[in-house]
Design an enzyme around this catalytic site. Structure first.
Site, short mmCIF file in Angstrom:
data_model
loop_
_atom_site.label_atom_id
_atom_site.label_comp_id
_atom_site.label_asym_id
_atom_site.label_seq_id
_atom_site.Cartn_x
_atom_site.Cartn_y
_atom_site.Cartn_z
NE ARG A 145 -21.43 -31.57 14.07
CZ ARG A 145 -20.74 -30.98 15.05
NH1 ARG A 145 -20.88 -29.68 15.26
NH2 ARG A 145 -19.92 -31.67 15.82
CG HIS B 23 -17.61 -25.78 12.95
ND1 HIS B 23 -18.11 -26.88 12.33
CD2 HIS B 23 -17.68 -26.06 14.29
CE1 HIS B 23 -18.47 -27.79 13.22
NE2 HIS B 23 -18.21 -27.31 14.42
P1 NDP Z 1 -25.65 -33.65 24.64
O1 NDP Z 1 -25.75 -35.04 24.12
O2 NDP Z 1 -25.16 -33.39 26.01
O3 NDP Z 1 -27.05 -32.92 24.49
C1 NDP Z 1 -27.90 -33.10 23.42
C2 NDP Z 1 -29.31 -32.76 23.91
O4 NDP Z 1 -30.19 -32.80 22.79
C3 NDP Z 1 -29.81 -33.77 24.95
O5 NDP Z 1 -30.35 -33.07 26.02
C4 NDP Z 1 -30.85 -34.56 24.16
O6 NDP Z 1 -31.95 -35.02 24.93
C5 NDP Z 1 -31.33 -33.54 23.15
N1 NDP Z 1 -31.89 -34.23 21.99
C6 NDP Z 1 -31.33 -35.20 21.23
N2 NDP Z 1 -32.16 -35.58 20.24
C7 NDP Z 1 -33.28 -34.83 20.38
C8 NDP Z 1 -34.51 -34.78 19.69
N3 NDP Z 1 -34.75 -35.57 18.63
N4 NDP Z 1 -35.45 -33.90 20.12
C9 NDP Z 1 -35.22 -33.11 21.20
N5 NDP Z 1 -34.07 -33.12 21.92
C10 NDP Z 1 -33.12 -33.97 21.52
O7 NDP Z 1 -24.74 -32.84 23.55
P2 NDP Z 1 -23.92 -31.49 23.77
O8 NDP Z 1 -24.79 -30.50 24.45
O9 NDP Z 1 -22.58 -31.78 24.35
O10 NDP Z 1 -23.67 -31.07 22.23
C11 NDP Z 1 -24.76 -30.77 21.39
C12 NDP Z 1 -24.27 -30.56 19.96
O11 NDP Z 1 -23.59 -29.33 19.83
C13 NDP Z 1 -23.24 -31.59 19.45
O12 NDP Z 1 -23.85 -32.79 19.06
C14 NDP Z 1 -22.64 -30.84 18.27
O13 NDP Z 1 -23.37 -31.13 17.09
C15 NDP Z 1 -22.82 -29.37 18.63
N6 NDP Z 1 -21.51 -28.72 18.87
C16 NDP Z 1 -21.13 -27.67 18.06
C17 NDP Z 1 -19.92 -27.04 18.26
C18 NDP Z 1 -19.52 -25.85 17.45
O14 NDP Z 1 -18.37 -25.40 17.56
N7 NDP Z 1 -20.41 -25.27 16.67
C19 NDP Z 1 -18.98 -27.49 19.29
C20 NDP Z 1 -19.49 -28.55 20.12
C21 NDP Z 1 -20.70 -29.16 19.88
P3 NDP Z 1 -31.84 -36.15 26.09
O15 NDP Z 1 -31.71 -35.39 27.38
O16 NDP Z 1 -33.11 -36.91 25.99
O17 NDP Z 1 -30.63 -37.00 25.77
#
Ligand code: NDP
Length: 307
Positions: free
Chosen positions: A222, A270
């Site tokens: 983001r 995006h």
């Molecule tokens: P997930 O929830 O599957 O994965 C998020 C990962 O980030 C998890 O493994 C989580 O750890 C980790 N995480 C969360 N908080 C922290 C932190 N504070 N420190 C370290 N690691 C952390 O989400 P997705 O992979 O499906 O999506 C990720 C993001 O991608 C979305 O939230 C969105 O913002 C972005 N996105 C962008 C798009 C675009 O077109 N540019 C399209 C789709 C998504 P844990 O394993 O502990 O839960």
């Protein structure tokens, strides 16, 4: 049982058809001409839900995207669940974008774009993939898909994640205390974190300074993950060689914004990934069936974590 569709109007017909084929008894609506908001059980939306208390029978809001940071969950009644979109084509298209960006950065394509604009023939030395370390912040659904697609190229791969994960062929770094060690090994850093209270503004001057000199950034998480003034300063100082950016603090990126014209920045609007109707309808239908059977929902947002 009413399903309120609040997304791109041009796709409403395809969604109506796809959901009807999967759950014939579901009534699809995309306006409130004949139905009151209180009759709606399920909703698909990208935008935040205004005055959610009008939807007194609401059970699940489906986010039209993988991210859910646009929703004000603290204001929602506890009976309403938020389910984020986890659908195979989102992961596939995100992995494609990350591979494109990493290859473009590794093979100096930003410099060649700039050189072409000036009719310059300026070949640079090719560095082997084995000498370019790639690190992904956020090894969730999308981070894992991107790492899998990067494996055949031979980059040394690193992942940084909140909780411990094991991924064959990827050196994993877990938690806050492992962040600095991870950053020191990222010649190309890819951000795929969700936007939460903990991750907002995480890519700032201090973080960028911990990357090796000449590193590059790919931001597909983001815009609010990045302090854009700090990013520009790191690019201008030369510490950061280049950036491929898909998301921005303000979208569309405003006219005249310095990122539009920076010679070492590649801007995309995006578009890194998006859901396809057939896959989206199939995961929504599965969730509705689970809800009606009283089974736990998949990919429901944990309100305490915010993702
Ligand atoms: P997930 O929830 O599957 O994965 C998020 C990962 O980030 C998890 O493994 C989580 O750890 C980790 N995480 C969360 N908080 C922290 C932190 N504070 N420190 C370290 N690691 C952390 O989400 P997705 O992979 O499906 O999506 C990720 C993001 O991608 C979305 O939230 C969105 O913002 C972005 N996105 C962008 C798009 C675009 O077109 N540019 C399209 C789709 C998504 P844990 O394993 O502990 O839960």
């Amino acid at each position: 049982m009413y399903f309120y569709y609040n997304s791109f109007p041009q796709n409403a017909g395809a969604w109506r058809e796809a959901l009807h084929a999967l759950i014939p008894e579901l009534h699809f609506i995309d306006s409130f001409e004949r139905v009151a908001p209180s009759q709606v059980s399920y909703m698909l939306t990208w935008e935040p839900v205004k005055n959610i208390e009008r939807f007194s029978g609401l059970r699940i809001v489906f986010s039209a995207g993988a991210g859910v940071d646009q929703f004000e969950l603290a204001e929602w009644p506890s009976a309403v669940s938020l389910v984020r979109m986890v659908e195979p084509s989102i992961a596939q298209s995100m992995a494609e974008y990350v591979v494109f960006a990493v290859l473009a950065l590794h093979r100096n394509m930003l410099a060649y774009r700039a050189a072409q604009a000036n009719e310059q023939w300026a070949p640079a030395k090719i560095l082997p993939a084995a000498s370019r370390r790639v690190g992904i912040m956020g090894v969730g659904h999308l981070g894992r898909a991107a790492l899998e697609k990067l494996k055949p190229f031979g980059y040394p791969l690193h992942g940084w994640n909140r909780s411990a994960r094991t991924l064959e062929g990827v050196e994993m770094h877990t938690g806050e205390e492992a962040l600095d060690g991870f950053l020191a090994q990222c010649d190309i850093l890819v951000n795929l974190l969700p936007l939460t209270g903990q991750t907002r503004g995480i890519i700032d001057r201090a973080l960028l300074a911990k990357l090796p000199a000449g590193a590059a950034l790919v931001n597909v998480g983001r815009g609010a993950h990045v302090n854009e003034a700090d990013l520009l300063a790191a690019l201008d100082s030369g510490h950061l060689a280049a950036a491929v950016l898909d998301v921005f603090q303000q979208e569309p990126l405003p006219a005249g914004h310095p990122l539009w014209h920076h010679p070492r920045v590649w801007v995309t609007p995006h578009i890194a990934s998006a859901m396809q109707v057939s896959g989206g309808a199939s995961v929504i239908a599965q969730s509705i069936r689970r809800d009606r059977a009283g089974e736990p929902l998949l990919h429901a947002v944990d309100r305490s974590r915010g993702y």
